[in-house]
Each structure stands twice: as C-alpha cells, then as structure tokens.
Design an enzyme around this catalytic site. Structure first.
Site, PDB file in Angstrom:
ATOM      1  N   ASP A  61       0.870  -1.164   0.000  1.00  0.00           N
ATOM      2  CA  ASP A  61       0.000   0.000   0.000  1.00  0.00           C
ATOM      3  C   ASP A  61       0.912   1.220   0.000  1.00  0.00           C
ATOM      4  O   ASP A  61       1.638   1.453   0.974  1.00  0.00           O
ATOM      5  CB  ASP A  61      -0.900  -0.018   1.237  1.00  0.00           C
ATOM      6  CG  ASP A  61      -1.875   1.136   1.292  1.00  0.00           C
ATOM      7  OD1 ASP A  61      -1.644   2.155   0.600  1.00  0.00           O
ATOM      8  OD2 ASP A  61      -2.859   1.054   2.045  1.00  0.00           O
ATOM      9  N   SER A 136      -2.679  12.729 -15.466  1.00  0.00           N
ATOM     10  CA  SER A 136      -3.904  12.579 -16.243  1.00  0.00           C
ATOM     11  C   SER A 136      -4.089  13.855 -17.050  1.00  0.00           C
ATOM     12  O   SER A 136      -3.577  14.920 -16.671  1.00  0.00           O
ATOM     13  CB  SER A 136      -5.102  12.392 -15.306  1.00  0.00           C
ATOM     14  OG  SER A 136      -6.331  12.557 -16.002  1.00  0.00           O
ATOM     15  N   TYR A 149      -9.417  14.339  -7.694  1.00  0.00           N
ATOM     16  CA  TYR A 149      -8.512  13.702  -8.649  1.00  0.00           C
ATOM     17  C   TYR A 149      -7.726  14.749  -9.431  1.00  0.00           C
ATOM     18  O   TYR A 149      -6.513  14.611  -9.644  1.00  0.00           O
ATOM     19  CB  TYR A 149      -9.319  12.814  -9.587  1.00  0.00           C
ATOM     20  CG  TYR A 149      -8.513  11.854 -10.411  1.00  0.00           C
ATOM     21  CD1 TYR A 149      -7.928  10.731  -9.839  1.00  0.00           C
ATOM     22  CD2 TYR A 149      -8.375  12.031 -11.791  1.00  0.00           C
ATOM     23  CE1 TYR A 149      -7.209   9.827 -10.602  1.00  0.00           C
ATOM     24  CE2 TYR A 149      -7.662  11.132 -12.565  1.00  0.00           C
ATOM     25  CZ  TYR A 149      -7.080  10.032 -11.967  1.00  0.00           C
ATOM     26  OH  TYR A 149      -6.369   9.140 -12.732  1.00  0.00           O
ATOM     27  N   THR A 184      -9.276   0.987 -18.433  1.00  0.00           N
ATOM     28  CA  THR A 184      -8.739   0.334 -17.240  1.00  0.00           C
ATOM     29  C   THR A 184      -9.862   0.091 -16.241  1.00  0.00           C
ATOM     30  O   THR A 184     -10.930   0.703 -16.320  1.00  0.00           O
ATOM     31  CB  THR A 184      -7.673   1.216 -16.561  1.00  0.00           C
ATOM     32  OG1 THR A 184      -8.314   2.405 -16.056  1.00  0.00           O
ATOM     33  CG2 THR A 184      -6.566   1.603 -17.537  1.00  0.00           C
TER      34      THR A 184
END
Length: 249
Positions: A61, A136, A149, A184
């Site tokens: 993690d 992104s 995000y 994805t």
C-alpha cells in the site's frame, strides 16, 4: 518484442497488478527488465509475477511509507520507478467527503512521494535512475466533477518537475505521462462509463478525444517505457500527454 532496452535493469512498478501498471510491467519485462510488481492486492500481484518470468511481487500500500521503504531497502538494485498506483472519486468539492479527499490525496499524490522518497537515495548513490509518474489529462486542464482527482494529479505533475530539477545533476531523470481516457478498471468501475450511465464513456470520448476512441493501457505503457529508457536520456521534467488530443483543444 525485439528490443532489449532494459536488459540488466530492475524496474519497480507500483499499482502494477492491473491497468496501466500491469501493462507497464508486461512491456518492461518484454524489453528485458527484471520487474518488481507492487500492489495492495497481493494475490493479483503474485498472479502477474507468475506470468512474467523475471518478476517478483510484493503486497504494498503506497500510503504506508515504512512498508515502501522496507520493500525498496530489501532490493539489491533498482534502476527504474514507475509510480502507477491510483484511485479516483468523481464528484464536486461539496459532495466529496473529507475521508474521500484524504484517500485520493494519500494514494494519488502522497503515494508518489512515498515511492520516490524510497528510491531517490538509491538512485543518487548509484549515480542515476529514471522515475516515471502517472498524471492525467485532467491534471493539466481540469474536468467537471473530479475535484480531488484533478488536484492530486496536478500535484503529481509539479512534484515530478521539482524532482527533475532537484536531482538532474545526480543523474536522475523524472518524467510524467498524462493519459486521457484509458480502458482500465479504474475507469470502467467508476462513475464514468459505469453501470449507472453506459453512454457516459462514449460521450466523454466524443467530447475529448480527437482520435475518436478510448486508449489502451498498452499505449500508455509504450510511452512509459520510452521515458524510462535511455532513448529519453535528454528528457527530464516533461509531462507527456497520451490523451488522443484532449489537451490540444
């Protein structure tokens, strides 16, 4: 694949059990790398390691700095880091809970910091290394209903630039890829293209992608492999769009 650009090199990939991370593991292994597959899903990580003859798997993690340091410290060598672990929440600021906000920032931004913090002393000591982070298109231009995000991915881009400036003289290159909509599990299982709105994915593709189709993880992995390889030896601090023209608009 004919090329052996990573022969004799060790590549550590986080978020490597699925999506872009898994595609990157397959691509780098095909090019000769010994791949270290790290993912919080230890079972899936081991399954991919079993598929790739040169791979080792660790349950990891990336929000756990101590565990990240432990994994890296236990490796004899690391030459490449691909920081691909990520999660998403689709909503506005008022509708994003403090817990969701912390989760997105912890995984998508602090997780990158943790991974880089673990490998950078090794890279500096050995006189070089390559880091590739994953942002992104909406880390660059923003998007509705993706506040957390967007914030995390914008942070990843500037963190990458900062590392490139700080460690270029140490022989370390740090670059970032910024994908558009990629097929994805992160996308397919989220609100975009989810069961609640089957047409949402195609609507976003039509709105954002000049090429008119969704991308494949292997296409992003190809860009990652380039940036991690010696073919990109004079490139650092770059954010490479792999977004079908999204940010060209």
């Amino acid at each position: 694949m004919d090329t052996e650009r990573f022969a004799g090199k060790v590549a550590l990939i986080t978020g490597a059990a699925s999506g872009i991370g898994a595609a990157s593991a397959r691509r780098l292994a095909a090019e000769g790398a010994q791949v270290i597959i790290c993912d919080r899903n230890g079972t899936a990580a081991q399954q991919l390691a079993d598929e790739l003859n040169t791979a080792r798997a660790f349950e990891l993690d990336v929000t756990d700095l101590e565990r990240t340091l432990e994994v890296v410290d236990g490796l004899e060598r690391v030459d490449v880091l691909v920081s691909a672990a990520g999660v998403d929440v689709c909503d506005t600021v008022p509708n994003t809970s403090p817990e969701e906000w912390r989760t997105i920032l912890d995984v998508d931004l602090t997780g990158v910091y943790n991974s880089c913090r673990a490998v950078l002393p090794r890279f500096v000591a050995q006189g070089g290394g390559a880091i590739v982070t994953i942002s992104s298109a909406i880390g660059t231009v923003g998007e509705r209903n993706r506040s957390a995000y967007c914030a995390a991915k914008a942070g990843v881009e500037n963190l990458t630039r900062a590392m490139a400036l700080d460690h270029g003289r140490d022989g370390v290159r740090a670059n970032c890829v910024a994908p558009g909509l990629i097929d994805t599990p992160l996308i397919r299982n989220g609100k975009v293209g989810g069961e609640d709105d089957p047409g949402a994915m195609q609507a976003m593709v039509d709105r954002h992608h000049a090429l008119g189709r969704i991308g494949q993880p292997s296409e992003v992995a190809a860009a990652i492999a380039f940036l991690a390889s010696d073919d990109a030896s004079f490139i650092t601090g770059a954010v490479l769009p792999v977004d079908a023209g999204w940010t060209a608009q």
